[in-house]
Design an enzyme around this catalytic site. Structure first.
Site, PDB file in Angstrom:
ATOM      1  N   GLU A  71       0.855  -1.181   0.000  1.00 25.33           N
ATOM      2  CA  GLU A  71       0.000   0.000   0.000  1.00 25.33           C
ATOM      3  C   GLU A  71       0.893   1.234   0.000  1.00 25.33           C
ATOM      4  O   GLU A  71       2.101   1.120   0.228  1.00 25.33           O
ATOM      5  CB  GLU A  71      -0.923  -0.035   1.219  1.00 25.33           C
ATOM      6  CG  GLU A  71      -1.845  -1.252   1.216  1.00 25.33           C
ATOM      7  CD  GLU A  71      -2.759  -1.326   2.438  1.00 25.33           C
ATOM      8  OE1 GLU A  71      -2.745  -0.392   3.271  1.00 25.33           O
ATOM      9  OE2 GLU A  71      -3.492  -2.339   2.565  1.00 25.33           O
ATOM     10  N   TRP A  73       1.226  -0.134  -6.664  1.00 29.36           N
ATOM     11  CA  TRP A  73       2.273  -0.799  -7.447  1.00 29.36           C
ATOM     12  C   TRP A  73       1.880  -2.202  -7.878  1.00 29.36           C
ATOM     13  O   TRP A  73       2.685  -3.129  -7.819  1.00 29.36           O
ATOM     14  CB  TRP A  73       3.580  -0.848  -6.647  1.00 29.36           C
ATOM     15  CG  TRP A  73       4.034   0.461  -6.124  1.00 29.36           C
ATOM     16  CD1 TRP A  73       4.014   0.874  -4.822  1.00 29.36           C
ATOM     17  CD2 TRP A  73       4.576   1.556  -6.874  1.00 29.36           C
ATOM     18  NE1 TRP A  73       4.511   2.136  -4.715  1.00 29.36           N
ATOM     19  CE2 TRP A  73       4.870   2.586  -5.962  1.00 29.36           C
ATOM     20  CE3 TRP A  73       4.845   1.750  -8.232  1.00 29.36           C
ATOM     21  CZ2 TRP A  73       5.404   3.785  -6.361  1.00 29.36           C
ATOM     22  CZ3 TRP A  73       5.389   2.962  -8.634  1.00 29.36           C
ATOM     23  CH2 TRP A  73       5.656   3.960  -7.702  1.00 29.36           C
ATOM     24  N   GLY A 133      29.802   1.795 -26.119  1.00 32.43           N
ATOM     25  CA  GLY A 133      30.253   3.175 -26.203  1.00 32.43           C
ATOM     26  C   GLY A 133      29.076   4.122 -26.390  1.00 32.43           C
ATOM     27  O   GLY A 133      28.005   3.941 -25.809  1.00 32.43           O
ATOM     28  N   GLU A 169      10.055  -6.880  -5.167  1.00 33.29           N
ATOM     29  CA  GLU A 169      10.107  -8.168  -4.466  1.00 33.29           C
ATOM     30  C   GLU A 169      10.975  -8.076  -3.220  1.00 33.29           C
ATOM     31  O   GLU A 169      11.628  -9.026  -2.811  1.00 33.29           O
ATOM     32  CB  GLU A 169      10.635  -9.262  -5.396  1.00 33.29           C
ATOM     33  CG  GLU A 169      10.140 -10.660  -5.019  1.00 33.29           C
ATOM     34  CD  GLU A 169       8.660 -10.818  -5.242  1.00 33.29           C
ATOM     35  OE1 GLU A 169       7.916 -10.541  -4.302  1.00 33.29           O
ATOM     36  OE2 GLU A 169       8.245 -11.187  -6.337  1.00 33.29           O
TER      37      GLU A 169
END
Length: 397
Positions: free
Chosen positions: A129, A158, A340, A364
């Protein structure tokens, strides 16, 4: 370049061959455009599910593949080496099935798991949360019993596959007890009152949708409770051990893809009349990258084999996640260096690999949390099932 693998059976070898074929034919042609357009490839998960790759570690009696975890993780690595967003999605989906597979009743499993593991239903996991990431016991989302139903209220941040999933594995508070007051529910995406915010605008993994989920008096049948009331936090934490191995495998695949591209470029690009791989400074850089990838693979396989043997593996899962994701960040950064100035442009995929690697040190369970888990286990002289989880943008959302 082909990865040398030691697998336990011919069936496992065949599964890895199938995975490479699907990755080459179904994923590779689409990844660049999908990531650039931030397009979620829902159909890919159906393809993988119908090929039997989404349910590998689950029992054949419920539609799974009945494979050991060490095989499943190597399949996951092969997917992530081509398309990290899909690798993450497969890991999240597997985690969203974990509570049902381990704590669901036989009736619940027979009702839902076959379509989940077959790719017809895509899952998401709602744990974190806005104010409760690394401390899941601080969650405020609630589920109130009301006759033969539960009513869920609150926000979950999320959420990988948020707004795209067909079902959500949701942790919600059923009492005020800090650690024993959380329960686990399986919520269908079409439940009234459930909605998703606009997707987060992320640095990387743009082909994977991440959103906050809103639960506004969402009523679900009581038979969508997984396990007993109050068992949600143990379900979440035991699932996270397996999920951390999933992310370790994804990070290893991402690093392997970056290494492969860097080696191919270094063989073709010439300076001072020879391929740049023959210059010792750059050759040694590539050697270090290869050593990092092999180390990551060894770490997650060692932990997976403990899991397959029924041994404690929580500490080893944290070590694998920590090592593999830190190595992925280093390997992808060095891949940009090999290219590069070209590596800093979007004409080559290594800049995307570098952006994708960063979040793997965060979700995680952040790598700081992994160090906390490991150090607490050392202090206790054994495996530590500590009650810390996400932190930042976690898969376990």
């Amino acid at each position: 370049m082909p990865v040398s693998r030691l697998v336990p059976s011919q069936e496992a070898a065949d599964l890895l061959d199938l995975t490479r074929q699907l990755a080459r034919e179904e994923l590779a042609p689409r990844v660049v455009q999908a990531e650039a357009e931030e397009a979620f490839p829902r159909d890919v998960f159906r393809t993988l599910g119908r090929a039997g790759l989404l349910g590998l570690p689950y029992g054949e009696d419920v539609g799974g593949g009945g494979q050991p975890y060490e095989v499943y993780l190597q399949v996951l690595e092969e997917i992530a080496a081509v398309w990290a967003s899909v690798g993450v999605g497969v890991s999240v989906h597997g985690l969203s099935c974990f509570g049902l597979a381990t704590r669901g009743t036989a009736e619940q499993q027979q009702r839902w798991l076959p379509d989940m593991l077959g790719g017809e239903l895509l899952g998401a996991y709602c744990l974190s949360e806005p104010h409760a990431g690394s401390d899941p016991a601080a969650m405020r989302a609630r589920a109130v019993s009301d006759g033969d139903s539960y009513v869920l209220s609150g926000d979950k941040a999320w959420t990988t596959h948020g707004g795209q999933a067909d079902f959500y594995k949701v942790m919600a508070r059923t009492s005020d007890d800090r650690s024993r007051g959380i329960s686990c529910f399986l919520v269908p995406a079409d439940a009234a009152g459930l909605s998703a915010d606009p997707a987060e605008r992320k640095m990387g993994l743009t082909g994977s949708t991440t959103a906050t989920m809103r639960f506004e008096d969402v009523r679900i049948d009581a038979d969508r409770l997984l396990g007993a009331e109050g068992e949600g936090l143990p379900i979440a934490l035991s699932g996270l051990d397996a999920g951390r191995l999933g992310i370790a495998a994804v990070a290893t695949g991402l690093a392997q893809g970056a290494l492969d591209d860097a080696v191919a470029y270094a063989r073709e690009r010439e300076t001072f009349g020879v391929p740049i791989i023959e210059h010792q400074g750059l050759g040694f850089l590539l050697a270090d990258m290869a050593a990092a990838v092999e180390t990551s693979r060894a770490m997650y396989l060692a932990a997976a084999r403990l899991r397959d043997a029924g041994q404690p593996y929580s500490q080893q899962a944290s070590i694998a996640k920590l090592v593999a994701t830190d190595n992925a960040m280093k390997v992808t950064t060095d891949a940009v260096q090999v290219f590069g100035g070209y590596g800093y442009t979007r004409d080559f995929p290594v800049e995307r690999y570098m952006r994708e690697a960063k979040v793997m040190q965060i979700f995680e369970g952040t790598n700081q949390i992994q160090r906390l888990v490991i150090s607490r286990a050392l202090a206790k002289g054994g495996t530590d099932r500590t009650t810390v989880a996400g932190g930042g943008f976690a898969l376990a959302r």
